[in-house]
Design an enzyme around this catalytic site. Structure first.
Site, short mmCIF file in Angstrom:
data_model
loop_
_atom_site.label_atom_id
_atom_site.label_comp_id
_atom_site.label_asym_id
_atom_site.label_seq_id
_atom_site.Cartn_x
_atom_site.Cartn_y
_atom_site.Cartn_z
CG ASP A 1 -35.78 33.30 -36.62
OD1 ASP A 1 -34.64 32.89 -36.29
OD2 ASP A 1 -36.60 33.73 -35.79
CG MET B 1 -33.50 29.85 -35.19
SD MET B 1 -31.84 30.56 -35.30
CE MET B 1 -30.83 29.12 -34.98
CG HIS B 2 -33.12 28.43 -30.14
ND1 HIS B 2 -31.95 27.92 -30.65
CD2 HIS B 2 -32.99 29.79 -30.20
CE1 HIS B 2 -31.14 28.92 -30.99
NE2 HIS B 2 -31.75 30.05 -30.75
#
Length: 511
Positions: A240, A81-82
């Site tokens: 995830d 992520m991110h």
């Protein structure tokens, strides 16, 4: 026979797994790639590495399985992520991706908080401004690399860049988009207010879907490259953690997951938006439509043990290679030789700063209580215990927010270690369960693909069909008592060392 593909674009590598519709693994393949750290606290990866690893693992899985591509009914994408991927008007990558564990953006977090307002930001995005999130990374580029910012036309997450390469579509989905800090999390759509206040064009955002919805189809060029059938549907998928939760059956109230991968996450399902006003845990959209999740994050979980293996585990790596086993198996066996509490040795797992509960990009990892009496086994077990103390911090805040905890399921690479599961059982005071699959995020997005392709009626129904409990570890009374004594000391150490960590950050030019 119908098959589903789950592609998990992780930090250390990409793993593609083929499943049948009962959730059984048919074939899998993994390709690793590097992490770049140009400066202390920075972390970057090359999106082309993700794509090449995806294409190669899909080719390998199809070849290993011998499956007819016509029988692959859908593909799901999971990803770290991110991470920030910036594309120009031609869809070309403008710079390496700044990924989730990068800690360079505290000034941008302060800027975001000032521009939007702390309370309003939490009201819309359900979280305070954090260095890990995508928004602060985009603002860093805006502030420090304006020539790149001016060329930008799309902002994508890691898995969504892979989706673009697979399908030609600019798309995301709610669970992963929740971690960008551009999404209105209660409304499950992009926030025009936040984007306008940050000076980021709305049309830079991809279309946003629910996680099981079809977001695009495999192109002819990709079909020729990978062996897939042209037109194979690709669903939204998930970040995830949400993907791993689906793959672990965390789709109803009371069932909690504790996942140890590169980072560590304690994850709880909720059917309503529940926000921590202190911002210590994250509230995101879940991959199940109309639901959300609360999660606490330990930045340096498996990363801590990986660092110990890479820098000091030469003997284990050599012996493991000779024996044909994973070095972590040997490290876990060594750690079992040390007692609970490691004779007073305590590890703080802040190798990449920390999120839960401290929201501190400057705190540093440390061993406390080290003496000449300690040996290798104590050091390894102390790392496993330190990570577990941090996960306990996460669990306690989730309890504080009123989320029920009736069952805890372990997953991730750390979940394969019986010792690490036992340590968590002893610290959490709960039985720890494992399920019949260890594929986590890959299984989760394969389930989502199956729903999108019509193989299942719903995400919960699919989980019932594919997931069952297989192992249970109960807390050991003496260990519970030992950890109850050491846990308050673990908590005190952060407060005691914070002023020193801040001074080090200033000397290194990080603050």
């Amino acid at each position: 026979m119908a098959y589903l593909l789950g592609v998990d674009i992780g930090t250390s590598g990409t793993k593609t797994v083929m499943f049948d519709t009962q959730g059984h693994t048919v074939a899998s393949a993994t390709v690793e790639y590097p992490l770049y750290q140009p400066q202390m606290g920075w972390a970057e990866q090359d999106p082309e590495d993700w794509w090449q690893a995806t294409a190669e693992t899909i080719r390998q899985v199809i070849a290993k399985s011998g499956a007819n591509p016509e029988d692959i009914k859908g593909i799901g994408l999971s990803g770290q992520m991110h991470g920030m991927v910036l594309l120009d008007g031609d869809g070309k990558v403008l710079r390496r991706s700044i990924i989730w564990c990068d800690q360079r953006t505290q000034a941008e977090c302060d800027q975001i908080t000032e521009l939007v307002g702390r309370e309003r930001l939490i009201e819309i995005t359900a979280n305070p401004a954090l260095t890990g999130f995508t928004a602060s990374k985009v603002m860093w580029v805006k502030n420090h690399q304006p020539e790149i910012f001016e060329k930008t036309r799309k902002v994508l997450l890691p898995k969504d860049y892979v989706r673009y390469r697979l399908t030609g579509e600019y798309a995301s989905e709610v669970s992963d988009a929740s971690g960008m800090q551009f999404l209105d999390v209660p409304k499950r759509t992009w926030s025009r207010e936040v984007l306008e206040k940050l000076g980021i064009p709305y049309d830079w955002m991809p279309a946003v879907y629910e996680s099981q919805e079809v977001s695009g189809k495999v192109t002819r060029a990709v079909a020729e490259l990978t062996g897939l059938k042209e037109g194979t549907p690709v669903v939204g998928g998930g970040g995830d953690q949400a993907s791993g939760a689906v793959g672990n059956g965390i789709v109803k109230s009371g069932i909690i997951s504790s996942t140890i991968g590169t980072s560590g996450v304690v994850f709880a399902y909720t059917d309503k938006v529940s926000i921590d006003p202190k911002g210590r845990v994250h509230t995101f959209c879940h991959a199940v439509p109309g639901t959300w999740h609360i999660m606490g994050v330990t930045q340096g979980a498996g990363l801590s043990l990986q660092w110990l293996r890479n820098e000091f585990g030469g003997e284990e790596k050599n012996l493991a290679k000779f024996m044909g086993i994973d070095p972590y198996v040997l490290m876990s066996a060594e750690a079992e030789q040390a007692p609970a509490g490691c004779n007073g040795l305590i590890y703080l797992p802040y190798m990449m700063g920390e999120r839960t509960p401290h929201l501190d990009p400057y705190c540093k990892a440390a061993f406390f209580g080290l003496s000449a009496a300690h040996g290798r086994s104590d050091m390894i077990r102390a790392v496993m215990e330190g990570v577990s103390y941090s996960l306990l911090d996460c669990l306690n805040i989730i309890r504080e927010l009123g989320a029920p905890v009736s069952e805890v399921r372990a997953s991730g690479g750390g979940g394969r270690s019986k010792l690490w599961r036992q340590i968590q059982a002893d610290m959490f005071g709960h039985d720890i369960y494992t399920i019949n699959s260890s594929e986590g995020p890959a299984l989760g997005v394969a389930i989502l693909a199956g729903v999108g392709a019509g193989e299942y009626d719903s995400v919960p129904q699919a989980c019932e069909a594919c997931i069952s409990r297989v192992d249970q570890l109960e807390p050991i009374k003496e260990n519970v008592e030992t950890y109850a004594k050491f846990y308050p000391i673990y908590q005190e150490l952060y407060t005691a060392l914070k002023p020193s960590c801040d001074k080090v950050a200033q000397i290194l030019g990080q603050k």
